[in-house]
Design a protein around this motif. Structure first.
Motif, PDB file in Angstrom:
ATOM      1  N   LEU A   1       0.818  -1.204   0.000  1.00  0.00           N
ATOM      2  CA  LEU A   1       0.000   0.000   0.000  1.00  0.00           C
ATOM      3  C   LEU A   1       0.855   1.259   0.000  1.00  0.00           C
ATOM      4  O   LEU A   1       0.556   2.221  -0.710  1.00  0.00           O
ATOM      5  N   VAL A   2       1.926   1.263   0.763  1.00  0.00           N
ATOM      6  CA  VAL A   2       2.832   2.419   0.779  1.00  0.00           C
ATOM      7  C   VAL A   2       3.381   2.663  -0.620  1.00  0.00           C
ATOM      8  O   VAL A   2       3.396   3.801  -1.110  1.00  0.00           O
ATOM      9  N   GLY A   3       3.824   1.616  -1.291  1.00  0.00           N
ATOM     10  CA  GLY A   3       4.335   1.772  -2.657  1.00  0.00           C
ATOM     11  C   GLY A   3       3.289   2.344  -3.593  1.00  0.00           C
ATOM     12  O   GLY A   3       3.570   3.241  -4.395  1.00  0.00           O
ATOM     13  N   LEU A   4       2.079   1.840  -3.487  1.00  0.00           N
ATOM     14  CA  LEU A   4       0.988   2.338  -4.326  1.00  0.00           C
ATOM     15  C   LEU A   4       0.686   3.804  -4.031  1.00  0.00           C
ATOM     16  O   LEU A   4       0.549   4.617  -4.954  1.00  0.00           O
ATOM     17  N   LEU A   5       0.594   4.154  -2.766  1.00  0.00           N
ATOM     18  CA  LEU A   5       0.272   5.534  -2.388  1.00  0.00           C
ATOM     19  C   LEU A   5       1.368   6.506  -2.820  1.00  0.00           C
ATOM     20  O   LEU A   5       1.073   7.618  -3.266  1.00  0.00           O
ATOM     21  N   VAL A   6       2.617   6.091  -2.718  1.00  0.00           N
ATOM     22  CA  VAL A   6       3.729   6.934  -3.196  1.00  0.00           C
ATOM     23  C   VAL A   6       3.599   7.123  -4.697  1.00  0.00           C
ATOM     24  O   VAL A   6       3.683   8.239  -5.211  1.00  0.00           O
ATOM     25  N   GLY A   7       3.400   6.038  -5.411  1.00  0.00           N
ATOM     26  CA  GLY A   7       3.281   6.110  -6.868  1.00  0.00           C
ATOM     27  C   GLY A   7       2.123   6.972  -7.336  1.00  0.00           C
ATOM     28  O   GLY A   7       2.208   7.630  -8.371  1.00  0.00           O
ATOM     29  N   GLN A   8       1.043   6.973  -6.573  1.00  0.00           N
ATOM     30  CA  GLN A   8      -0.134   7.763  -6.922  1.00  0.00           C
ATOM     31  C   GLN A   8      -0.053   9.198  -6.393  1.00  0.00           C
ATOM     32  O   GLN A   8      -0.911  10.015  -6.699  1.00  0.00           O
ATOM     33  N   GLY A   9       0.962   9.491  -5.576  1.00  0.00           N
ATOM     34  CA  GLY A   9       1.095  10.828  -5.003  1.00  0.00           C
ATOM     35  C   GLY A   9       0.027  11.142  -3.968  1.00  0.00           C
ATOM     36  O   GLY A   9      -0.325  12.304  -3.779  1.00  0.00           O
ATOM     37  N   MET A  10      -0.473  10.131  -3.284  1.00  0.00           N
ATOM     38  CA  MET A  10      -1.549  10.305  -2.296  1.00  0.00           C
ATOM     39  C   MET A  10      -0.945  10.532  -0.907  1.00  0.00           C
ATOM     40  O   MET A  10      -1.001   9.680  -0.017  1.00  0.00           O
ATOM     41  N   ASP A  11      -0.360  11.711  -0.726  1.00  0.00           N
ATOM     42  CA  ASP A  11       0.420  12.014   0.470  1.00  0.00           C
ATOM     43  C   ASP A  11      -0.377  11.972   1.766  1.00  0.00           C
ATOM     44  O   ASP A  11       0.144  11.556   2.797  1.00  0.00           O
ATOM     45  N   ASP A  12      -1.634  12.413   1.757  1.00  0.00           N
ATOM     46  CA  ASP A  12      -2.422  12.416   2.992  1.00  0.00           C
ATOM     47  C   ASP A  12      -2.678  10.996   3.483  1.00  0.00           C
ATOM     48  O   ASP A  12      -2.491  10.694   4.663  1.00  0.00           O
ATOM     49  N   ALA A  13      -3.112  10.127   2.600  1.00  0.00           N
ATOM     50  CA  ALA A  13      -3.339   8.726   2.972  1.00  0.00           C
ATOM     51  C   ALA A  13      -2.017   8.063   3.328  1.00  0.00           C
ATOM     52  O   ALA A  13      -1.947   7.244   4.249  1.00  0.00           O
ATOM     53  N   LEU A  14      -0.959   8.410   2.631  1.00  0.00           N
ATOM     54  CA  LEU A  14       0.353   7.837   2.885  1.00  0.00           C
ATOM     55  C   LEU A  14       0.813   8.134   4.304  1.00  0.00           C
ATOM     56  O   LEU A  14       1.293   7.247   5.007  1.00  0.00           O
ATOM     57  N   GLU A  15       0.637   9.370   4.734  1.00  0.00           N
ATOM     58  CA  GLU A  15       1.075   9.731   6.083  1.00  0.00           C
ATOM     59  C   GLU A  15       0.344   8.901   7.136  1.00  0.00           C
ATOM     60  O   GLU A  15       0.954   8.433   8.096  1.00  0.00           O
ATOM     61  N   ARG A  16      -0.931   8.688   6.951  1.00  0.00           N
ATOM     62  CA  ARG A  16      -1.698   7.877   7.903  1.00  0.00           C
ATOM     63  C   ARG A  16      -1.149   6.449   7.957  1.00  0.00           C
ATOM     64  O   ARG A  16      -0.979   5.881   9.027  1.00  0.00           O
ATOM     65  N   HIS A  17      -0.842   5.871   6.802  1.00  0.00           N
ATOM     66  CA  HIS A  17      -0.358   4.497   6.782  1.00  0.00           C
ATOM     67  C   HIS A  17       1.075   4.383   7.299  1.00  0.00           C
ATOM     68  O   HIS A  17       1.418   3.402   7.964  1.00  0.00           O
ATOM     69  N   LEU A  18       1.910   5.357   7.015  1.00  0.00           N
ATOM     70  CA  LEU A  18       3.265   5.347   7.572  1.00  0.00           C
ATOM     71  C   LEU A  18       3.218   5.443   9.087  1.00  0.00           C
ATOM     72  O   LEU A  18       3.929   4.711   9.792  1.00  0.00           O
ATOM     73  N   ASP A  19       2.379   6.332   9.591  1.00  0.00           N
ATOM     74  CA  ASP A  19       2.238   6.512  11.034  1.00  0.00           C
ATOM     75  C   ASP A  19       1.739   5.225  11.692  1.00  0.00           C
ATOM     76  O   ASP A  19       2.278   4.787  12.704  1.00  0.00           O
ATOM     77  N   THR A  20       0.726   4.616  11.105  1.00  0.00           N
ATOM     78  CA  THR A  20       0.192   3.370  11.652  1.00  0.00           C
ATOM     79  C   THR A  20       1.249   2.268  11.625  1.00  0.00           C
ATOM     80  O   THR A  20       1.400   1.518  12.597  1.00  0.00           O
ATOM     81  N   ALA A  21       1.995   2.161  10.529  1.00  0.00           N
ATOM     82  CA  ALA A  21       3.035   1.134  10.412  1.00  0.00           C
ATOM     83  C   ALA A  21       4.108   1.313  11.480  1.00  0.00           C
ATOM     84  O   ALA A  21       4.565   0.341  12.081  1.00  0.00           O
ATOM     85  N   LEU A  22       4.489   2.547  11.723  1.00  0.00           N
ATOM     86  CA  LEU A  22       5.527   2.833  12.717  1.00  0.00           C
ATOM     87  C   LEU A  22       5.011   2.591  14.137  1.00  0.00           C
ATOM     88  O   LEU A  22       5.659   1.909  14.933  1.00  0.00           O
ATOM     89  N   ARG A  23       3.837   3.114  14.455  1.00  0.00           N
ATOM     90  CA  ARG A  23       3.285   2.955  15.803  1.00  0.00           C
ATOM     91  C   ARG A  23       2.949   1.504  16.133  1.00  0.00           C
ATOM     92  O   ARG A  23       3.091   1.081  17.275  1.00  0.00           O
ATOM     93  N   SER A  24       2.514   0.736  15.150  1.00  0.00           N
ATOM     94  CA  SER A  24       2.133  -0.656  15.385  1.00  0.00           C
ATOM     95  C   SER A  24       3.329  -1.603  15.412  1.00  0.00           C
ATOM     96  O   SER A  24       3.196  -2.761  15.790  1.00  0.00           O
ATOM     97  N   GLY A  25       4.485  -1.112  14.977  1.00  0.00           N
ATOM     98  CA  GLY A  25       5.665  -1.958  14.916  1.00  0.00           C
ATOM     99  C   GLY A  25       5.734  -2.810  13.653  1.00  0.00           C
ATOM    100  O   GLY A  25       6.611  -3.662  13.527  1.00  0.00           O
ATOM    101  N   GLU A  26       4.812  -2.574  12.713  1.00  0.00           N
ATOM    102  CA  GLU A  26       4.859  -3.314  11.443  1.00  0.00           C
ATOM    103  C   GLU A  26       6.137  -2.997  10.678  1.00  0.00           C
ATOM    104  O   GLU A  26       6.695  -3.861  10.011  1.00  0.00           O
ATOM    105  N   LEU A  27       6.572  -1.759  10.763  1.00  0.00           N
ATOM    106  CA  LEU A  27       7.813  -1.330  10.116  1.00  0.00           C
ATOM    107  C   LEU A  27       8.634  -0.526  11.107  1.00  0.00           C
ATOM    108  O   LEU A  27       8.096   0.302  11.848  1.00  0.00           O
ATOM    109  N   THR A  28       9.930  -0.748  11.106  1.00  0.00           N
ATOM    110  CA  THR A  28      10.843  -0.010  11.971  1.00  0.00           C
ATOM    111  C   THR A  28      11.291   1.263  11.261  1.00  0.00           C
ATOM    112  O   THR A  28      11.133   1.382  10.029  1.00  0.00           O
TER     113      THR A  28
END
Length: 108
Positions: free
Chosen positions: A44-71
């Motif tokens: 999803l991050v790759g797709l959102l970056v490719g589509q330039g969907m920065d608002d949705a991207l920030e939400r998913h990056l934040d969730t990934a970091l807070r949940s520990g899915e991504l370091t």
């Protein structure tokens, strides 16, 4: 929905269009067992970056970091990888978003 977006969608109304779509998308698609939530998040991050969907991207990056899915290191490596495919301008925005989230999370 909370696992995917970091929020539960309360107030959206379970009988409305959003409620019906969210129920299907989040309860069925995100809970399937073939891909992990981490793998889904990376796709999803790759797709959102490719589509330039920065608002949705920030939400998913934040969730990934807070949940520990991504370091933090994995988020930074994602920026490096996506630079080759999404181009410098989008990757530069992504890098700024990632660093801002990492700093915010480190202070929390």
């Amino acid at each position: 929905m909370e696992q995917a977006h970091g929020e539960d969608g309360v107030g959206q109304g379970p009988d409305g269009l959003f409620g019906a779509l969210a129920e299907r998308m989040f309860s069925e698609v995100w809970s399937r067992e073939v891909l992990t939530c981490r793998e889904r998040r990376l796709l999803l991050v790759g797709l959102l970056v490719g589509q330039g969907m920065d608002d949705a991207l920030e939400r998913h990056l934040d969730t990934a970091l807070r949940s520990g899915e991504l370091t933090p290191a994995e988020l930074r490596e994602t920026v490096v990888f996506l630079t080759l495919y999404a181009g410098w301008p989008r990757a530069a925005r992504l890098s700024a978003q990632v660093e801002k989230l990492i700093c915010r999370t480190a202070r929390a």
